[in-house]
Write an enzyme that holds these catalytic residues in place. Structure first.
Site, PDB file in Angstrom:
ATOM      1  N   GLU A 131       0.835  -1.212   0.000  1.00  9.23           N
ATOM      2  CA  GLU A 131       0.000   0.000   0.000  1.00  9.23           C
ATOM      3  C   GLU A 131       0.866   1.257   0.000  1.00  9.23           C
ATOM      4  OE1 GLU A 131      -3.132   0.401   3.005  1.00  9.23           O
ATOM      5  OE2 GLU A 131      -3.044   2.564   2.688  1.00  9.23           O
ATOM      6  N   CYS A 200      -8.399   3.663   7.956  1.00  7.17           N
ATOM      7  CA  CYS A 200      -9.774   3.417   7.519  1.00  7.17           C
ATOM      8  C   CYS A 200     -10.668   2.983   8.682  1.00  7.17           C
ATOM      9  CB  CYS A 200      -9.784   2.364   6.412  1.00  7.17           C
ATOM     10  SG  CYS A 200      -9.489   0.708   7.036  1.00  7.17           S
TER      11      CYS A 200
HETATM   12  S1  SF4 Z   1     -11.481  -1.106   4.253  1.00 11.26           S
HETATM   13 FE1  SF4 Z   1      -9.495  -0.570   5.189  1.00 11.26          FE
HETATM   14  S2  SF4 Z   1      -8.464  -2.514   5.695  1.00 11.26           S
HETATM   15 FE2  SF4 Z   1     -10.140  -2.941   4.280  1.00 11.26          FE
HETATM   16  S3  SF4 Z   1      -9.147  -2.945   2.262  1.00 11.26           S
HETATM   17 FE3  SF4 Z   1      -9.999  -0.898   2.592  1.00 11.26          FE
HETATM   18  S4  SF4 Z   1      -8.346   0.278   3.467  1.00 11.26           S
HETATM   19 FE4  SF4 Z   1      -7.755  -1.895   3.657  1.00 11.26          FE
END
Ligand code: SF4
Length: 316
Positions: A131, A200
């Site tokens: 990422e 997130c």
């Molecule tokens: S919701 Fe959060 S943990 Fe899940 S894929 Fe998206 S960025 Fe990654």
């Protein structure tokens, strides 16, 4: 034989998030639409069980676009990719589907917007994590300064300390990131960033549930992969929140039963890329050895869902 009593606390939310769910669906739907093989650049999500299951259905996992033939579809993983990757796929006229989580794409857009406004970017993230590589790769090489720890902040050498902005990886420890952001703001008062950070909802919610659960537990297990950033953070959060034995396990076979001797309370959670089937496998392993009472530790209810890209929706 009488089994010893065990209170098994189950964190909620735990396991799959909306971005992981969407990424897996994208591979499954691509296999339905185009047939096998469908190539996937990097593990679609960081979980061996998920990857093996998709491989059995015809997905081929590779690390670089160079390993993919021109005439088969390729999917980019949920972690996101540098801009050069879709550009190279387009140049080769490949069919590609981007499974980057929309919450990661949002960070990409933020980084580009700041750069368009003439600001240099600082990224708070883990070096080498896909990422971080993907987000830093939204801008030309050398444009984004990486910060992993509070100590790194002292070594940041921007072009202009008045013209800086920051973004973060989405799966960091909320508390550690607050410390890094505070240090950045102290050193560069003019730095611009998101309202909180870019971590997130799924990462935040899973960490909150662990904070509530960990102090009640003699031991805690996080079901997740060793390369899953958010899973590793859950182990750290569990330890910091007061559970002395917090461990990562990929599945029930990894449990060190000897280390758990004498416990009467156990916490279980799972990273955002760990499927519920593996969590149930771990719970069942405890039920085989203990007289288990399950108690839920619920700190949030999630109802986030992300649509798959239009090219696949049309098929469905
Ligand atoms: S919701 Fe959060 S943990 Fe899940 S894929 Fe998206 S960025 Fe990654």
């Amino acid at each position: 034989m009488t089994l010893p009593p065990l209170t098994l606390y189950l964190a909620a939310p735990r396991g799959f998030c909306a971005g992981v769910d969407r990424a897996i669906k994208i591979v499954e739907m691509a296999l339905e639409k185009w047939g096998a093989p469908v190539f996937v650049r990097h593990e679609i999500v960081h979980n061996k069980f998920v990857v093996d299951g998709l491989r059995d259905k015809g997905a081929v996992f590779v690390e670089t676009l160079d390993e993919c033939p021109d005439d088969r579809p390729v999917i980019f993983s949920a972690h996101g990719v540098p801009k050069a990757v879709p550009a190279a796929a387009a140049k080769r006229q490949m069919v590609y589907v981007d499974a980057t989580c929309p919450l990661v794409s949002k960070v990409h857009i933020e980084a580009q917007r700041h750069a368009d406004n003439g600001l240099q970017m600082v990224m708070i993230g883990h070096a080498g994590h896909p990422e971080t590589v993907g987000t830093m790769g939204q801008l030309p090489d050398g444009e984004v300064l990486l910060v992993e720890t509070v100590a790194d902040v002292a070594n940041v050498t921007p072009r202009d300390a008045e013209r800086l902005a920051f973004v973060t990886q989405t799966t960091l420890s909320v508390d550690d990131t607050i410390d890094i952001v505070t240090a950045l703001k102290q050193r560069f008062p003019a730095i611009i960033g998101p309202h909180k950070e870019d971590i997130c909802y799924a990462t935040t919610n899973r960490q909150e549930a662990v904070k509530a659960m960990a102090p009640k537990c003699d031991a805690m297990l996080v079901v997740g992969a060793p390369n899953s950033s958010n899973s590793k953070r859950l182990v750290e959060v569990g330890t910091k929140a007061g559970c002395g034995y917090s461990q990562l396990v990929q599945r029930a076979a990894d449990i060190d039963w000897r280390a758990l001797e004498g416990i009467t309370s156990m916490g279980i959670t799972a990273g955002a890329s760990a499927p519920e089937v593996l969590i149930n496998e771990v719970i069942d392993a405890f039920k085989d050895r203990y007289d288990v009472t399950v108690e839920m530790v619920e700190t949030a209810i999630e109802n986030v869902e992300f649509k798959v890209p239009r090219v696949l929706r049309e098929t469905a």
